[in-house]
Structure formats: structure tokens, C-alpha cells
Scaffold this motif. Structure first.
Motif, PDB file in Angstrom:
ATOM      1  N   THR A   1       0.845  -1.185   0.000  1.00 16.16           N
ATOM      2  CA  THR A   1       0.000   0.000   0.000  1.00 16.16           C
ATOM      3  C   THR A   1       0.883   1.239   0.000  1.00 16.16           C
ATOM      4  OG1 THR A   1      -1.636  -1.207   1.317  1.00 16.16           O
ATOM      5  CG2 THR A   1      -1.906   1.172   1.165  1.00 16.16           C
ATOM      6  N   THR A   2       0.493   2.247  -0.753  1.00 18.44           N
ATOM      7  CA  THR A   2       1.295   3.464  -0.836  1.00 18.44           C
ATOM      8  C   THR A   2       1.483   4.085   0.549  1.00 18.44           C
ATOM      9  OG1 THR A   2      -0.703   4.735  -1.328  1.00 18.44           O
ATOM     10  CG2 THR A   2       0.610   3.993  -3.197  1.00 18.44           C
ATOM     11  N   GLY A   3       2.676   4.557   0.808  1.00 18.39           N
ATOM     12  CA  GLY A   3       2.992   5.199   2.073  1.00 18.39           C
ATOM     13  C   GLY A   3       3.351   4.252   3.191  1.00 18.39           C
ATOM     14  N   ASN A   4       3.195   2.941   2.962  1.00 16.01           N
ATOM     15  CA  ASN A   4       3.504   1.937   3.983  1.00 16.01           C
ATOM     16  C   ASN A   4       4.675   1.066   3.531  1.00 16.01           C
ATOM     17  OD1 ASN A   4       1.346   2.646   5.755  1.00 16.01           O
ATOM     18  ND2 ASN A   4      -0.064   1.570   4.392  1.00 16.01           N
ATOM     19  N   ALA A   5       5.540   0.744   4.492  1.00 11.62           N
ATOM     20  CA  ALA A   5       6.708  -0.070   4.175  1.00 11.62           C
ATOM     21  C   ALA A   5       6.286  -1.515   3.903  1.00 11.62           C
ATOM     22  CB  ALA A   5       7.712  -0.020   5.318  1.00 11.62           C
ATOM     23  N   ALA A   6       6.760  -2.059   2.803  1.00 10.61           N
ATOM     24  CA  ALA A   6       6.577  -3.482   2.480  1.00 10.61           C
ATOM     25  C   ALA A   6       7.946  -4.148   2.625  1.00 10.61           C
ATOM     26  CB  ALA A   6       6.059  -3.644   1.053  1.00 10.61           C
ATOM     27  N   GLU A   7       7.946  -5.422   2.963  1.00  5.69           N
ATOM     28  CA  GLU A   7       9.234  -6.070   3.189  1.00  5.69           C
ATOM     29  C   GLU A   7       9.263  -7.494   2.649  1.00  5.69           C
ATOM     30  OE1 GLU A   7       9.290  -8.017   7.597  1.00  5.69           O
ATOM     31  OE2 GLU A   7       9.447  -5.822   7.543  1.00  5.69           O
ATOM     32  N   PHE A   8      10.474  -7.964   2.405  1.00  8.32           N
ATOM     33  CA  PHE A   8      10.683  -9.349   2.012  1.00  8.32           C
ATOM     34  C   PHE A   8      12.089  -9.754   2.427  1.00  8.32           C
ATOM     35  CE2 PHE A   8      11.625  -6.646  -1.641  1.00  8.32           C
ATOM     36  CZ  PHE A   8      12.874  -7.063  -2.047  1.00  8.32           C
ATOM     37  N   ILE A   9      12.322 -11.063   2.462  1.00  6.33           N
ATOM     38  CA  ILE A   9      13.606 -11.626   2.878  1.00  6.33           C
ATOM     39  C   ILE A   9      14.317 -12.214   1.666  1.00  6.33           C
ATOM     40  CG2 ILE A   9      14.748 -13.386   4.291  1.00  6.33           C
ATOM     41  CD1 ILE A   9      13.580 -11.188   5.968  1.00  6.33           C
ATOM     42  N   VAL A  10      15.604 -11.934   1.553  1.00  6.41           N
ATOM     43  CA  VAL A  10      16.445 -12.591   0.558  1.00  6.41           C
ATOM     44  C   VAL A  10      17.335 -13.574   1.312  1.00  6.41           C
ATOM     45  CG1 VAL A  10      18.154 -12.314  -1.266  1.00  6.41           C
ATOM     46  CG2 VAL A  10      16.427 -10.534  -0.903  1.00  6.41           C
ATOM     47  N   ASN A  11      17.077 -14.856   1.111  1.00  2.00           N
ATOM     48  CA  ASN A  11      17.782 -15.910   1.849  1.00  2.00           C
ATOM     49  C   ASN A  11      19.046 -16.306   1.092  1.00  2.00           C
ATOM     50  OD1 ASN A  11      18.655 -18.303   3.089  1.00  2.00           O
ATOM     51  ND2 ASN A  11      16.580 -18.842   3.711  1.00  2.00           N
ATOM     52  N   THR A  12      20.203 -15.924   1.658  1.00  2.00           N
ATOM     53  CA  THR A  12      21.489 -16.238   1.032  1.00  2.00           C
ATOM     54  C   THR A  12      22.238 -17.338   1.777  1.00  2.00           C
ATOM     55  OG1 THR A  12      22.595 -14.498   2.314  1.00  2.00           O
ATOM     56  CG2 THR A  12      21.699 -13.883   0.152  1.00  2.00           C
ATOM     57  N   THR A  13      21.535 -18.052   2.670  1.00  2.00           N
ATOM     58  CA  THR A  13      22.178 -19.119   3.429  1.00  2.00           C
ATOM     59  C   THR A  13      22.809 -20.147   2.487  1.00  2.00           C
ATOM     60  OG1 THR A  13      20.556 -18.854   5.187  1.00  2.00           O
ATOM     61  CG2 THR A  13      21.815 -20.887   5.188  1.00  2.00           C
ATOM     62  N   ASN A  14      24.086 -20.435   2.708  1.00  2.00           N
ATOM     63  CA  ASN A  14      24.834 -21.425   1.931  1.00  2.00           C
ATOM     64  C   ASN A  14      25.022 -21.060   0.462  1.00  2.00           C
ATOM     65  OD1 ASN A  14      25.105 -23.070   4.196  1.00  2.00           O
ATOM     66  ND2 ASN A  14      23.190 -24.156   3.773  1.00  2.00           N
ATOM     67  N   ALA A  15      24.802 -19.778   0.105  1.00  2.00           N
ATOM     68  CA  ALA A  15      24.990 -19.360  -1.285  1.00  2.00           C
ATOM     69  C   ALA A  15      26.395 -18.852  -1.539  1.00  2.00           C
ATOM     70  CB  ALA A  15      23.985 -18.274  -1.668  1.00  2.00           C
ATOM     71  N   GLY A  16      27.198 -18.700  -0.468  1.00  2.00           N
ATOM     72  CA  GLY A  16      28.528 -18.135  -0.638  1.00  2.00           C
ATOM     73  C   GLY A  16      28.471 -16.622  -0.696  1.00  2.00           C
ATOM     74  N   ALA A  17      29.636 -15.988  -0.520  1.00  2.00           N
ATOM     75  CA  ALA A  17      29.693 -14.534  -0.575  1.00  2.00           C
ATOM     76  C   ALA A  17      29.473 -14.057  -1.998  1.00  2.00           C
ATOM     77  CB  ALA A  17      31.048 -14.044  -0.058  1.00  2.00           C
ATOM     78  N   GLY A  18      28.798 -12.931  -2.145  1.00  2.00           N
ATOM     79  CA  GLY A  18      28.535 -12.397  -3.468  1.00  2.00           C
ATOM     80  C   GLY A  18      27.863 -11.053  -3.395  1.00  2.00           C
ATOM     81  N   ALA A  19      27.771 -10.401  -4.512  1.00  2.00           N
ATOM     82  CA  ALA A  19      27.139  -9.086  -4.584  1.00  2.00           C
ATOM     83  C   ALA A  19      25.634  -9.252  -4.741  1.00  2.00           C
ATOM     84  CB  ALA A  19      27.716  -8.303  -5.749  1.00  2.00           C
ATOM     85  N   LEU A  20      24.880  -8.622  -3.835  1.00  2.00           N
ATOM     86  CA  LEU A  20      23.419  -8.635  -3.902  1.00  2.00           C
ATOM     87  C   LEU A  20      22.942  -7.284  -4.413  1.00  2.00           C
ATOM     88  CD1 LEU A  20      20.547  -9.733  -3.222  1.00  2.00           C
ATOM     89  CD2 LEU A  20      20.891  -8.808  -0.910  1.00  2.00           C
ATOM     90  N   THR A  21      22.147  -7.314  -5.465  1.00  2.00           N
ATOM     91  CA  THR A  21      21.577  -6.092  -6.021  1.00  2.00           C
ATOM     92  C   THR A  21      20.066  -6.245  -6.116  1.00  2.00           C
ATOM     93  OG1 THR A  21      23.565  -5.765  -7.369  1.00  2.00           O
ATOM     94  CG2 THR A  21      21.639  -4.454  -7.931  1.00  2.00           C
ATOM     95  N   VAL A  22      19.353  -5.289  -5.513  1.00  2.00           N
ATOM     96  CA  VAL A  22      17.894  -5.280  -5.587  1.00  2.00           C
ATOM     97  C   VAL A  22      17.471  -3.997  -6.291  1.00  2.00           C
ATOM     98  CG1 VAL A  22      15.724  -5.334  -4.318  1.00  2.00           C
ATOM     99  CG2 VAL A  22      17.705  -6.600  -3.446  1.00  2.00           C
ATOM    100  N   THR A  23      16.734  -4.129  -7.370  1.00  2.00           N
ATOM    101  CA  THR A  23      16.248  -2.976  -8.133  1.00  2.00           C
ATOM    102  C   THR A  23      14.732  -3.042  -8.230  1.00  2.00           C
ATOM    103  OG1 THR A  23      18.273  -2.918  -9.447  1.00  2.00           O
ATOM    104  CG2 THR A  23      16.373  -1.739 -10.321  1.00  2.00           C
ATOM    105  N   ILE A  24      14.078  -1.920  -7.937  1.00  2.00           N
ATOM    106  CA  ILE A  24      12.612  -1.852  -8.003  1.00  2.00           C
ATOM    107  C   ILE A  24      12.226  -0.786  -9.012  1.00  2.00           C
ATOM    108  CG2 ILE A  24      10.473  -1.434  -6.734  1.00  2.00           C
ATOM    109  CD1 ILE A  24      11.811  -2.456  -4.235  1.00  2.00           C
ATOM    110  N   ASP A  25      11.555  -1.205 -10.075  1.00  2.00           N
ATOM    111  CA  ASP A  25      11.085  -0.301 -11.118  1.00  2.00           C
ATOM    112  C   ASP A  25       9.570  -0.182 -11.018  1.00  2.00           C
ATOM    113  OD1 ASP A  25      13.660   0.074 -12.421  1.00  2.00           O
ATOM    114  OD2 ASP A  25      13.463  -2.010 -13.080  1.00  2.00           O
TER     115      ASP A  25
END
Length: 313
Positions: A109-133
């Protein structure tokens, strides 16, 4: 050949697999571009090292897989784009091992924070990029959590938003891009058809077993959805087993913790029995009269109503 190493101070000279890039007498323009693991364009230099032979040099600033485009007269040469791994290959992020979940991937909903989890467990180190269009820029935040990273964003205009999640370079994780439907009033005056917002994190290796010594495991759960019922939550009697039930079936995965604090002596006995499907029966035995405090937690968090005040006549 592609080289591996630390991104801190080294500059890399890129040669193709057969040696330096050779034009073999051809006339034209040789052009190169270097794409970092996060998708950004890195500065690079094309240097002639011999007649008709060239090297591409760049300074890596992050670990992961770099893509080097080498074009002659606007067309890729054979083998381009070339791949160069920077850092320990065993620590390279694997996007196939990354998952994302949460209501924010589906909408908000507009004006309210929305959230989600990106689970990187056991994926190894790496660059995480999140883009919202979407139809508005969004205020984004990314915080480290036990499973990986919690991403929050606040949309300011209704409509469809495309959430792209990439890991270990320009590679989408499973399910990306996600499409979120946002409802509510328009809270910004801008009427651009498409706005883009991004957040980048150079993540570390995570493991399911990596928890701080002595700390409770942090897992995905919601203590507010635990329901406790029974006389033993408010009233108890000396010398007999007092009981209540705790339903955690809708509260995710965690552990149930129960404690009883008395005015004089500790609680004689507490028994927590799992009945199946995260439904528990709790019994406790007291030796003294008085007012007690009963604590019920789902992981680190109190359930609704806890701590309870129990009177023992």
C-alpha cells in the motif's frame, strides 16, 4: 586466461585465452567495457602491448564474476563477453542457492513499508543487487538478518512494480523479477511512467549453523500469531499439575520457551509436550502459595499476553 585474486589493490590485465587480443592486421576501432558483479560499468583501459596486440586493464572493486565486452568496429570478437572471476572461487555467490519470500514481493500500500527476505544461506559470498522499477521511486533499506537480508521499501504511487534480485553478478535469482501490485492513493506529484530505485550489498558467506555462541537461532517466525489458552495462564493450585495449551501452528518455525518465577522458591516442575503440528501442552507444579509470573516465548519474543500473572491461593 582469466585471473583470480583480491579486489583490494590489484589491477588485472585481461588477455584472451590464446594470449593478447590480436587484430591480425585488421583496421578499425577496438573497444572494451567491463561489467562488475553488481552490474555497474567499471573504468578500463585498452593498451597496445605489441603491434596489433592489445590488453584490457581494469581495477576490480568487488569479488565475483566480471564480464568483459570486447568489440571490434562495434561487433563482439570471438569469445566476447569474457568472464573473469575475482576472489576465491569457493566463495563465489551462487544465485541458484538464493531464494526470496515475503508479502512485499506480491504487493503493498502506498505510504507503507513493504518487506521481504532474501535468503542467502549457503549461497557463498557475493554481490546482492535489488532494483525496483515502478510508477514512483521507493525508499529502500536493506538490513542483515539470520537468513540473509531483509529488504524494505515504501512505494508512493499505485501500480505495478517490478522487483529484480540479482546475486553474484548480473544473474537473477529464482523467480526474479517479481511483480508486486501496489494499491492506495498517489502520494507524489511526479507522473513519470517509470522510476527506478536500487540497493547494493557486497554480502558475506552465511551458513545455517552460523549463530552466535549462546544466542537463540534467529529463524523466520511471528510470535504475535501464537495463541495460548487454559486456566493455568491465570490461576494455579499448590501440589497439583496446572496446565494450558499453546498453538504455534501459524507462527512459523521456532522454539517454545516457558518459565515460571515465584515469590520464594523456583517452580517445582515444568513439562512442555509437543502434540503435533506445533501444538503444545504445558503443565507446571508449584509448592508455595503467592503471586507468580509466567513467561511464554516463541523464540526470543513474548507471545500475546506474556508475561502472565498467576495467583496461587
Amino acid at each position: 586466461m582469466p585471473l583470480s585474486g583480491s579486489p583490494e589493490t590489484k589491477s588485472f590485465s585481461f588477455l584472451n585465452q590464446a594470449g593478447p587480443i590480436s587484430l591480425n592486421g585488421a583496421k578499425g576501432v577496438l573497444d572494451a567495457k567491463v561489467h562488475s558483479p553488481s552490474g555497474a560499468l567499471e573504468e578500463c583501459w585498452v593498451t597496445e602491448i605489441d603491434e596489433d596486440k592489445y590488453a584490457v586493464r581494469f581495477i576490480p572493486r568487488e569479488n565475483g564474476l566480471y564480464l568483459v565486452d570486447v568489440k571490434f568496429n562495434g561487433s563482439h570478437i570471438p569469445g566476447s563477453p569474457f568472464k573473469i572471476r575475482v576472489g576465491d572461487p569457493s566463495q563465489a555467490g551462487d544465485p541458484g542457492m538464493v531464494s526470496a519470500y515475503g508479502a512485499g514481493l506480491e504487493g503493498g500500500t502506498t505510504g507503507n513499508a513493504a518487506e521481504f527476505i532474501v535468503n542467502t544461506t549457503n549461497a557463498g559470498a557475493g554481490a546482492l543487487t535489488v532494483t525496483i522499477d515502478g510508477p514512483s521511486k521507493v525508499k529502500m533499506d536493506c538490513q542483515e538478518c539470520a537468513e540473509g537480508y531483509k529488504v524494505t521499501y515504501t512505494p508512493m504511487a499505485p501500480g505495478s512494480y517490478l522487483i529484480s534480485i540479482k546475486y553474484g553478478g548480473p544473474y537473477h535469482i529464482v523467480g526474479s523479477p517479481f511483480k508486486a501490485k501496489v494499491t492506495g492513493p498517489r502520494l507524489v506529484t511526479s507522473h513519470n511512467l517509470l522510476e527506478s530505485s536500487s540497493v547494493f550489498v557486497d554480502s558475506v558467506t552465511k551458513s545455517e549453523a552460523s549463530t552466535q555462541q549462546g544466542a537463540l537461532p534467529r529463524v523466520s517466525s511471528d510470535a504475535s500469531k501464537v495463541v495460548a489458552k487454559g486456566l493455568g495462564l491465570n490461576k494455579a493450585f499448590v501440589g497439583q499439575k496446572n496446565s494450558f495449551t499453546v498453538d504455534c501452528s501459524k507462527a512459523g518455525n521456532n522454539m517454545l520457551l516457558v518459565g515460571v518465577h515465584g515469590p520464594k522458591t523456583p517452580c517445582e516442575e515444568i513439562v512442555v509436550k509437543h502434540l503435533g503440528n506445533r501444538l503444545y501442552n504445558v503443565t507446571y507444579l508449584l509448592k508455595d502459595k503467592g503471586d507468580y509470573i509466567l513467561v511464554v516465548k516463541w523464540g526470543d519474543e513474548h507471545i500475546p499476553g506474556s508475561p502472565y500473572h498467576v495467583s496461587v491461593p
